[in-house]
Motif scaffolding. Structure first.
Motif, PDB file in Angstrom:
ATOM      1  N   ASP A  93     -22.618 -19.859  13.799  1.00  0.00           N
ATOM      2  CA  ASP A  93     -21.998 -19.496  12.522  1.00  0.00           C
ATOM      3  C   ASP A  93     -21.766 -17.992  12.422  1.00  0.00           C
ATOM      4  O   ASP A  93     -20.801 -17.548  11.792  1.00  0.00           O
ATOM      5  CB  ASP A  93     -22.874 -19.938  11.349  1.00  0.00           C
ATOM      6  CG  ASP A  93     -22.940 -21.448  11.217  1.00  0.00           C
ATOM      7  OD1 ASP A  93     -22.066 -22.130  11.768  1.00  0.00           O
ATOM      8  OD2 ASP A  93     -23.884 -21.941  10.571  1.00  0.00           O
ATOM      9  N   PHE A  94     -22.643 -17.199  13.036  1.00  0.00           N
ATOM     10  CA  PHE A  94     -22.571 -15.752  12.884  1.00  0.00           C
ATOM     11  C   PHE A  94     -21.401 -15.145  13.673  1.00  0.00           C
ATOM     12  O   PHE A  94     -20.601 -14.406  13.093  1.00  0.00           O
ATOM     13  CB  PHE A  94     -23.917 -15.123  13.240  1.00  0.00           C
ATOM     14  CG  PHE A  94     -25.000 -15.547  12.284  1.00  0.00           C
ATOM     15  CD1 PHE A  94     -25.246 -14.823  11.134  1.00  0.00           C
ATOM     16  CD2 PHE A  94     -25.736 -16.707  12.506  1.00  0.00           C
ATOM     17  CE1 PHE A  94     -26.211 -15.232  10.219  1.00  0.00           C
ATOM     18  CE2 PHE A  94     -26.704 -17.132  11.595  1.00  0.00           C
ATOM     19  CZ  PHE A  94     -26.932 -16.393  10.450  1.00  0.00           C
ATOM     20  N   PRO A  95     -21.225 -15.445  14.960  1.00  0.00           N
ATOM     21  CA  PRO A  95     -20.030 -14.923  15.637  1.00  0.00           C
ATOM     22  C   PRO A  95     -18.731 -15.476  15.065  1.00  0.00           C
ATOM     23  O   PRO A  95     -17.748 -14.736  14.941  1.00  0.00           O
ATOM     24  CB  PRO A  95     -20.221 -15.336  17.101  1.00  0.00           C
ATOM     25  CG  PRO A  95     -21.243 -16.411  17.085  1.00  0.00           C
ATOM     26  CD  PRO A  95     -22.127 -16.114  15.917  1.00  0.00           C
ATOM     27  N   LEU A  96     -18.706 -16.755  14.704  1.00  0.00           N
ATOM     28  CA  LEU A  96     -17.480 -17.313  14.129  1.00  0.00           C
ATOM     29  C   LEU A  96     -17.127 -16.631  12.811  1.00  0.00           C
ATOM     30  O   LEU A  96     -15.959 -16.298  12.559  1.00  0.00           O
ATOM     31  CB  LEU A  96     -17.632 -18.821  13.911  1.00  0.00           C
ATOM     32  CG  LEU A  96     -17.614 -19.721  15.140  1.00  0.00           C
ATOM     33  CD1 LEU A  96     -17.747 -21.182  14.734  1.00  0.00           C
ATOM     34  CD2 LEU A  96     -16.327 -19.528  15.940  1.00  0.00           C
ATOM     35  N   SER A  97     -18.122 -16.404  11.976  1.00  0.00           N
ATOM     36  CA  SER A  97     -17.878 -15.743  10.689  1.00  0.00           C
ATOM     37  C   SER A  97     -17.436 -14.303  10.900  1.00  0.00           C
ATOM     38  O   SER A  97     -16.535 -13.803  10.204  1.00  0.00           O
ATOM     39  CB  SER A  97     -19.141 -15.793   9.822  1.00  0.00           C
ATOM     40  OG  SER A  97     -19.496 -17.124   9.522  1.00  0.00           O
ATOM     41  N   ALA A 125     -21.831  -9.569   0.812  1.00  0.00           N
ATOM     42  CA  ALA A 125     -20.937 -10.232  -0.144  1.00  0.00           C
ATOM     43  C   ALA A 125     -19.487 -10.221   0.324  1.00  0.00           C
ATOM     44  O   ALA A 125     -18.751 -11.188   0.114  1.00  0.00           O
ATOM     45  CB  ALA A 125     -21.071  -9.563  -1.508  1.00  0.00           C
ATOM     46  N   ASP A 126     -19.060  -9.124   0.960  1.00  0.00           N
ATOM     47  CA  ASP A 126     -17.662  -9.020   1.384  1.00  0.00           C
ATOM     48  C   ASP A 126     -17.429  -9.539   2.797  1.00  0.00           C
ATOM     49  O   ASP A 126     -16.291  -9.568   3.261  1.00  0.00           O
ATOM     50  CB  ASP A 126     -17.188  -7.565   1.281  1.00  0.00           C
ATOM     51  CG  ASP A 126     -18.033  -6.617   2.123  1.00  0.00           C
ATOM     52  OD1 ASP A 126     -19.166  -6.986   2.480  1.00  0.00           O
ATOM     53  OD2 ASP A 126     -17.549  -5.504   2.428  1.00  0.00           O
ATOM     54  N   ARG A 127     -18.494  -9.942   3.480  1.00  0.00           N
ATOM     55  CA  ARG A 127     -18.372 -10.523   4.820  1.00  0.00           C
ATOM     56  C   ARG A 127     -19.352 -11.706   4.911  1.00  0.00           C
ATOM     57  O   ARG A 127     -20.377 -11.637   5.586  1.00  0.00           O
ATOM     58  CB  ARG A 127     -18.676  -9.485   5.910  1.00  0.00           C
ATOM     59  CG  ARG A 127     -17.634  -8.364   5.996  1.00  0.00           C
ATOM     60  CD  ARG A 127     -18.028  -7.350   7.063  1.00  0.00           C
ATOM     61  NE  ARG A 127     -18.075  -7.944   8.385  1.00  0.00           N
ATOM     62  CZ  ARG A 127     -17.029  -8.081   9.193  1.00  0.00           C
ATOM     63  NH1 ARG A 127     -15.828  -7.657   8.789  1.00  0.00           N
ATOM     64  NH2 ARG A 127     -17.162  -8.628  10.379  1.00  0.00           N
ATOM     65  N   PRO A 128     -19.020 -12.794   4.219  1.00  0.00           N
ATOM     66  CA  PRO A 128     -19.960 -13.925   4.148  1.00  0.00           C
ATOM     67  C   PRO A 128     -20.131 -14.629   5.487  1.00  0.00           C
ATOM     68  O   PRO A 128     -19.251 -14.579   6.357  1.00  0.00           O
ATOM     69  CB  PRO A 128     -19.302 -14.852   3.117  1.00  0.00           C
ATOM     70  CG  PRO A 128     -17.841 -14.498   3.170  1.00  0.00           C
ATOM     71  CD  PRO A 128     -17.785 -13.033   3.451  1.00  0.00           C
ATOM     72  N   ILE A 129     -21.277 -15.279   5.644  1.00  0.00           N
ATOM     73  CA  ILE A 129     -21.532 -16.120   6.808  1.00  0.00           C
ATOM     74  C   ILE A 129     -21.210 -17.557   6.400  1.00  0.00           C
ATOM     75  O   ILE A 129     -21.821 -18.121   5.496  1.00  0.00           O
ATOM     76  CB  ILE A 129     -22.999 -16.019   7.283  1.00  0.00           C
ATOM     77  CG1 ILE A 129     -23.347 -14.565   7.598  1.00  0.00           C
ATOM     78  CG2 ILE A 129     -23.214 -16.908   8.507  1.00  0.00           C
ATOM     79  CD1 ILE A 129     -22.511 -13.930   8.693  1.00  0.00           C
TER      80      ILE A 129
END
Length: 340
Positions: A38-42, A230-234
């Motif tokens: 989820d972290f690299p994709l986000s 907040a501006d870069r959600p996972i």
């Protein structure tokens, strides 16, 4: 965005074997409701990258079930989007990111893309990398390959031109190199190398110990603030479940608890995933309890990692340590009779 992405989900970490017998490293649960991928994709989506190839190795059923066609990351598109590209060879990418033998199996993914640059990333480092900023610095530096680092630690993330990547894939046997990581580590001539310094939160998940420590580190509010922006959600796969139910008499402190669980006992300094059942008089301290686990009455657990669907019978006592947490594998059942 002039950047396509390769998410190397084929890398294996022997130190995580207890958690990856039935899944890839990329689909290991993390922070209660997420998977490592989820972290690299986000990060890619938040950076404006919308052409993403995920290269997993077996067993990848859990990963495919989680990411599907990429809808949760807005990557289910008619043009570009997410491509699931399984790697058939079992000796590629064992511990090296961007293994050319694995990428070669899907060379058309690269030759058909229109983006002039590629980012090659792993799925076992948790971070908030901004690939747009990294690409800008890469172009300005005039380097052939830029590596993301943080305080001298490699984040095993690399940007290079798509043409160079294709050339390396096609000629890696002659050049005696096995991966993008290998090229960077050898500082292989005639290429020019650059480093991009990342200053945010990160965690390298390459062993049970590092997984345990990185997970419980998120109980610190400052770490959570640096990772969950907040501006870069996972983003993660959406699951509609009711809120967790806290039954009268339970006690919960300093814990991350996902939705859908029922807490009747005591929980402290722990991470509880979705649909977990902790019954009366059970004590859970400094533990990671994954999805759909059941902990019966009068259990006493500390420094335990319980994988998905674990059942712990009434009165079981398990005490690990921070350096050597006890790992209960997926679907395992433990009773007092087993402890004798």
């Amino acid at each position: 965005m002039n950047l396509m992405a390769v998410v190397d989900a084929s890398v294996k970490k022997e130190g995580l074997q207890d958690l990856t017998m039935q899944r890839t490293v990329s689909s290991v649960p993390f922070a209660g409701r997420y998977r490592l991928i989820d972290f690299p994709l986000s990060n890619l989506v938040n950076s404006g990258v919308n052409t993403v190839g995920v290269f997993p190795t077996y067993p990848f059923a859990s990963l495919l079930d989680h990411i599907g066609v990429g809808k949760s990351w807005d990557l289910d598109r008619r043009k570009n989007g997410l491509f699931f590209l399984p790697v058939t060879q079992r000796d590629g990418g064992i511990s090296s990111v961007g293994a050319f033998g694995a990428l070669e199996e899907h060379i058309q993914f690269f030759t058909k893309s229109i983006q002039p640059h590629a980012v090659v990333i792993n799925s076992f480092i948790v971070s908030q990398l901004d690939f747009k900023d990294m690409l800008d610095q890469h172009i300005q530096s005039g380097a052939d390959i830029t590596e993301a680092v943080s305080g001298g630690v490699s984040l095993k993330t690399y940007i290079l031109s798509k043409d160079l990547l294709i050339d390396l894939i096609r000629t890696h046997r002659d050049k005696k190199v096995v991966s993008v990581e290998d090229v960077v580590n050898l500082k292989k001539s005639p290429y020019k190398f650059n480093e991009y310094e990342y200053e945010g939160y990160f965690a390298v998940i390459d062993s049970v110990q590092s997984y345990f420590q990185a997970s419980l580190a998120l109980l610190d509010e400052e770490n959570r603030k640096q990772l969950f922006l907040a501006d870069r959600p996972i983003y993660t796969k959406v699951k509609d479940e009711p809120p967790t139910r806290y039954v009268s008499g339970c006690h919960v402190e300093r814990a991350l608890v996902a939705n859908g669980s029922t807490i009747m006992g005591q929980v402290a300094d722990s991470i509880i995933s979705r649909a977990v059942y902790i019954k009366k008089s059970a004590r859970v301290e400094k533990c990671i309890i994954m999805q759909k686990c059941v902990i019966e009455e009068n259990c006493d657990l500390s420094y335990v990692i319980a994988d998905k669907d674990v059942y712990i019978g009434e009165g079981v006592v398990l005490h690990g340590t921070a350096e050597q947490p006890i790992v209960l594998r997926k679907g395992e059942k433990v009773t007092k009779e087993d402890m004798r």
